[in-house]
Every structure is written in C-alpha cells, then in structure tokens.
Design a protein around this motif. Sequence first.
Motif, PDB file in Angstrom:
ATOM      1  N   MET A 242      12.263  48.170 -49.153  1.00 16.72           N
ATOM      2  CA  MET A 242      10.943  47.558 -48.959  1.00 16.72           C
ATOM      3  C   MET A 242      10.169  48.324 -47.884  1.00 16.72           C
ATOM      4  O   MET A 242      10.662  49.277 -47.304  1.00 16.72           O
ATOM      5  CB  MET A 242      11.087  46.076 -48.579  1.00 16.72           C
ATOM      6  N   ARG A 243       8.979  47.836 -47.600  1.00 14.03           N
ATOM      7  CA  ARG A 243       8.084  48.615 -46.751  1.00 14.03           C
ATOM      8  C   ARG A 243       7.418  47.721 -45.703  1.00 14.03           C
ATOM      9  O   ARG A 243       7.470  46.488 -45.790  1.00 14.03           O
ATOM     10  CB  ARG A 243       7.002  49.278 -47.610  1.00 14.03           C
ATOM     11  N   THR A 244       6.762  48.365 -44.760  1.00 19.21           N
ATOM     12  CA  THR A 244       5.981  47.666 -43.734  1.00 19.21           C
ATOM     13  C   THR A 244       4.512  48.023 -43.923  1.00 19.21           C
ATOM     14  O   THR A 244       4.166  49.192 -44.117  1.00 19.21           O
ATOM     15  CB  THR A 244       6.440  48.091 -42.325  1.00 19.21           C
ATOM     16  N   LEU A 245       3.658  47.003 -43.841  1.00 19.06           N
ATOM     17  CA  LEU A 245       2.217  47.207 -43.990  1.00 19.06           C
ATOM     18  C   LEU A 245       1.517  46.900 -42.673  1.00 19.06           C
ATOM     19  O   LEU A 245       1.685  45.807 -42.113  1.00 19.06           O
ATOM     20  CB  LEU A 245       1.650  46.291 -45.086  1.00 19.06           C
ATOM     21  N   ILE A 246       0.731  47.861 -42.194  1.00 18.22           N
ATOM     22  CA  ILE A 246      -0.049  47.673 -40.973  1.00 18.22           C
ATOM     23  C   ILE A 246      -1.515  47.479 -41.348  1.00 18.22           C
ATOM     24  O   ILE A 246      -2.079  48.258 -42.122  1.00 18.22           O
ATOM     25  CB  ILE A 246       0.090  48.890 -40.041  1.00 18.22           C
ATOM     26  N   ILE A 247      -2.114  46.431 -40.811  1.00 20.25           N
ATOM     27  CA  ILE A 247      -3.529  46.175 -41.042  1.00 20.25           C
ATOM     28  C   ILE A 247      -4.308  46.883 -39.935  1.00 20.25           C
ATOM     29  O   ILE A 247      -4.163  46.547 -38.759  1.00 20.25           O
ATOM     30  CB  ILE A 247      -3.838  44.661 -41.033  1.00 20.25           C
ATOM     31  N   ALA A 248      -5.110  47.859 -40.308  1.00 22.35           N
ATOM     32  CA  ALA A 248      -5.786  48.697 -39.304  1.00 22.35           C
ATOM     33  C   ALA A 248      -7.108  48.068 -38.854  1.00 22.35           C
ATOM     34  O   ALA A 248      -7.950  47.706 -39.675  1.00 22.35           O
ATOM     35  CB  ALA A 248      -6.048  50.086 -39.878  1.00 22.35           C
ATOM     36  N   GLU A 249      -7.277  47.984 -37.550  1.00 17.55           N
ATOM     37  CA  GLU A 249      -8.554  47.552 -36.969  1.00 17.55           C
ATOM     38  C   GLU A 249      -9.387  48.796 -36.668  1.00 17.55           C
ATOM     39  O   GLU A 249      -8.861  49.829 -36.233  1.00 17.55           O
ATOM     40  CB  GLU A 249      -8.299  46.769 -35.683  1.00 17.55           C
ATOM     41  N   HIS A 250     -10.677  48.705 -36.897  1.00 22.02           N
ATOM     42  CA  HIS A 250     -11.563  49.855 -36.671  1.00 22.02           C
ATOM     43  C   HIS A 250     -12.976  49.366 -36.443  1.00 22.02           C
ATOM     44  O   HIS A 250     -13.283  48.175 -36.627  1.00 22.02           O
ATOM     45  CB  HIS A 250     -11.510  50.800 -37.875  1.00 22.02           C
ATOM     46  N   ASN A 251     -13.842  50.292 -36.062  1.00 23.79           N
ATOM     47  CA  ASN A 251     -15.251  49.936 -35.855  1.00 23.79           C
ATOM     48  C   ASN A 251     -16.156  50.544 -36.933  1.00 23.79           C
ATOM     49  O   ASN A 251     -17.367  50.626 -36.754  1.00 23.79           O
ATOM     50  CB  ASN A 251     -15.715  50.377 -34.464  1.00 23.79           C
ATOM     51  N   GLY A 252     -15.549  50.978 -38.012  1.00 32.57           N
ATOM     52  CA  GLY A 252     -16.310  51.600 -39.096  1.00 32.57           C
ATOM     53  C   GLY A 252     -16.337  53.112 -39.003  1.00 32.57           C
ATOM     54  O   GLY A 252     -16.589  53.794 -39.993  1.00 32.57           O
ATOM     55  N   GLN A 253     -16.055  53.635 -37.816  1.00 32.76           N
ATOM     56  CA  GLN A 253     -16.047  55.087 -37.615  1.00 32.76           C
ATOM     57  C   GLN A 253     -14.713  55.588 -37.072  1.00 32.76           C
ATOM     58  O   GLN A 253     -14.262  56.672 -37.422  1.00 32.76           O
ATOM     59  CB  GLN A 253     -17.170  55.499 -36.652  1.00 32.76           C
ATOM     60  N   HIS A 254     -14.127  54.794 -36.190  1.00 34.58           N
ATOM     61  CA  HIS A 254     -12.883  55.216 -35.539  1.00 34.58           C
ATOM     62  C   HIS A 254     -11.853  54.087 -35.606  1.00 34.58           C
ATOM     63  O   HIS A 254     -12.194  52.904 -35.473  1.00 34.58           O
ATOM     64  CB  HIS A 254     -13.133  55.576 -34.076  1.00 34.58           C
ATOM     65  N   LEU A 255     -10.581  54.484 -35.772  1.00 35.44           N
ATOM     66  CA  LEU A 255      -9.504  53.507 -35.681  1.00 35.44           C
ATOM     67  C   LEU A 255      -9.398  52.996 -34.263  1.00 35.44           C
ATOM     68  O   LEU A 255      -9.559  53.753 -33.294  1.00 35.44           O
ATOM     69  CB  LEU A 255      -8.171  54.138 -36.077  1.00 35.44           C
ATOM     70  N   ASN A 256      -9.110  51.726 -34.102  1.00 40.09           N
ATOM     71  CA  ASN A 256      -8.761  51.210 -32.785  1.00 40.09           C
ATOM     72  C   ASN A 256      -7.484  51.903 -32.318  1.00 40.09           C
ATOM     73  O   ASN A 256      -6.548  52.081 -33.104  1.00 40.09           O
ATOM     74  CB  ASN A 256      -8.558  49.693 -32.871  1.00 40.09           C
ATOM     75  N   GLU A 257      -7.443  52.299 -31.057  1.00 39.15           N
ATOM     76  CA  GLU A 257      -6.279  53.052 -30.574  1.00 39.15           C
ATOM     77  C   GLU A 257      -4.997  52.220 -30.634  1.00 39.15           C
ATOM     78  O   GLU A 257      -3.895  52.764 -30.605  1.00 39.15           O
ATOM     79  CB  GLU A 257      -6.525  53.555 -29.145  1.00 39.15           C
ATOM     80  N   GLN A 258      -5.118  50.909 -30.779  1.00 39.76           N
ATOM     81  CA  GLN A 258      -3.933  50.063 -30.885  1.00 39.76           C
ATOM     82  C   GLN A 258      -3.208  50.256 -32.227  1.00 39.76           C
ATOM     83  O   GLN A 258      -2.039  49.899 -32.363  1.00 39.76           O
ATOM     84  CB  GLN A 258      -4.341  48.599 -30.735  1.00 39.76           C
ATOM     85  N   VAL A 259      -3.887  50.809 -33.206  1.00 40.74           N
ATOM     86  CA  VAL A 259      -3.244  51.041 -34.509  1.00 40.74           C
ATOM     87  C   VAL A 259      -2.064  52.001 -34.344  1.00 40.74           C
ATOM     88  O   VAL A 259      -0.993  51.802 -34.930  1.00 40.74           O
ATOM     89  CB  VAL A 259      -4.263  51.595 -35.521  1.00 40.74           C
ATOM     90  N   ALA A 260      -2.260  53.042 -33.541  1.00 46.69           N
ATOM     91  CA  ALA A 260      -1.179  54.009 -33.320  1.00 46.69           C
ATOM     92  C   ALA A 260       0.019  53.351 -32.636  1.00 46.69           C
ATOM     93  O   ALA A 260       1.174  53.729 -32.878  1.00 46.69           O
ATOM     94  CB  ALA A 260      -1.694  55.178 -32.482  1.00 46.69           C
ATOM     95  N   ARG A 261      -0.243  52.360 -31.813  1.00 50.01           N
ATOM     96  CA  ARG A 261       0.862  51.647 -31.156  1.00 50.01           C
ATOM     97  C   ARG A 261       1.570  50.726 -32.157  1.00 50.01           C
ATOM     98  O   ARG A 261       2.793  50.563 -32.107  1.00 50.01           O
ATOM     99  CB  ARG A 261       0.316  50.852 -29.958  1.00 50.01           C
ATOM    100  N   ALA A 262       0.810  50.140 -33.045  1.00 48.42           N
ATOM    101  CA  ALA A 262       1.429  49.310 -34.086  1.00 48.42           C
ATOM    102  C   ALA A 262       2.319  50.149 -34.992  1.00 48.42           C
ATOM    103  O   ALA A 262       3.371  49.683 -35.454  1.00 48.42           O
ATOM    104  CB  ALA A 262       0.339  48.613 -34.899  1.00 48.42           C
TER     105      ALA A 262
END
Length: 309
Positions: free
Chosen positions: A1-21
């Motif tokens: 099975m797999r893990t799914l990460i829901i990415a937060e962003h502002n429409g132009q850039h990923l939130n830097e917390q995505v890389a930590r997730a």
Amino acid sequence: MRTLIIAEHNGQHLNEQVARAVTAAQQWQQPVDVLIAAAQPDALAAQAATLQGVSSVLVASDAALQHPTAEHLADIIVPLAANYTVVLAAHSAFSKNVLPRVAALLDVNMLSDVLEIVNTNTYVRGIYAGNVLATVQNRDAIQVLTVRGSKFAAAATGAAAEVKAITTPAAPAGSRWISEAFNKSERPALTAAKVVVSGGRALGSADAFAQVIAPLADKLHAAIGASRAAVDAGYAPNDLQVGQTGVVVAPELYIAVGISGAIQHAYGMKDSKVVVAINQDPEAQIFKIADYGLVADLFEVVPQLTAAL
C-alpha cells in the motif's frame, strides 16, 4: 500500500511544511504520493516532484480549485483513499480544515498534531498544551493524521518523481468560496520565519508594542509574534498570536520580550532552536525554557539591543 500527502500551497509555491511531511511519511517505508489540487497545478507539481522520497505526484486540476473549499478537496481525496493506508498532511489551519471531513467520510478516526511516529499505527501526541506526551494507537485500516512539521527535517530536493493527472470531481454545490482578506506585510511569514520577535502584555499598550518590538524585528529581518495576553489586550492583531490557540512556530531564534511564558504560549514556541527571554520578573516561567535570559526592564534593554545591532 501507499501513503498520500495532501499538499498545501498558495497557488504558486508549495508550503515548506510539505517537504517535512514527506520526511514523516518515510516512517511507513512504503511509496509516497503527493496530491496537488489547484487551478494551475503545473508549477506546483514540478516542485513536489523534486522532493526526495516522493514516488509520484497526483494532479487534480479544476478552475474552482483557485479557491478550494474543504468540501471540494474531500471529494477529491476520499475516492483516492481506497488505494492508501495513510493519508497525512502537515499540521496547519489548512489541514485542520480538510482532514477531519476526510476522516468522517471514511468513517475512521483522525489524529492531529502528531509529534512522533512510533510505528505504522502508533503515535506520540502532546496533550494538555504539550505538558503531557500521550502515546496512542489507531487500528483503523486507513490512518488519517496531521504531523507537526517542526519535528521532522525537510526532505531534500533533486528527485524527479512521476506526475499523473487524476479525475477531478466538480465542486459541490453546497458551499462556495466568496472572498478572503490578507494582512499584507513585508515581514517574513510567522510560520516560516527563521527569527521571531514576540511581545507580551508587559509592553503595556499597542503603541509601545509597535515602538519596541518592530524596530528590533526590522534589524533582525524577523517576523513579529505576540502572546495571547498581548492579543487579548489589543496590543497586536490575532494573526500574530503564538501558542496553543494561535500559531505554532519553530524558528532558529525566538526572542520573547515581556512574555511570562504561560503554558499555552510555550506550546507554540518551545520547538525553537534558540530562545532568548527578556523579562523584569526573575521568576517568570519563560526563563525555564529559555536558552538565554535577561532580567531587565524591556523598555531600556530592547532599544539598546536594537541600536547595537
């Protein structure tokens, strides 16, 4: 099975917390996919594809995702969840808005603000404003959780994960985006700043807060924060509040000026790498978590410190 990460962003850039997730997701030792849901997702998908540890990037594209609602995002995530054992996101206002709805629709429990992943279904969370660490186990088939980003290093870049388009349902008719308002500032975002200068109730007024805290923050190119007492007193706006009921920060340097160090405030800043406290009360709780403490009149020493920088 797999893990799914829901990415937060502002429409132009990923939130830097995505890389930590992404780093947190490696604990399950299974493929990790990142979901980008946006009106114009190409650049965002490209950013996510470079993160080390990401197997593939799923792209949901729809004009309504320019301003997505939790209901629309949940309608995208829930059908995908059948292919995953873990659905997670970094802990934030965004994820707190979306993932509870996802968990409810999946009829599973949700764990928020996870500090440590012990094994595939066991986690450490802070309770009572972080004063107690609880180890909890979740036996649901799909684990839905948010993780505190400051507890995990950011994933490195340089990868080239596959990008896949997915079917995107239309936005539900029950709710729609109407408008949003931002407090524009030239300062770094409080949640991402490397240096934060926070003021407390001891400043005595909104004018004093601005006259003492802002110049020091300017010299350090820092974000400004505030204790709940300062916010409640009207010295600073609500969006600057650091603490359990405000923003959780983990900068490289946190300077607490005239802050007592109440439990709820400490919850929001105790992961800072270096904490400097300035307070006239030598018994103030903030000194118990500070790396450096100065017992002094803030109205004398802060202007001197600002002038010396």
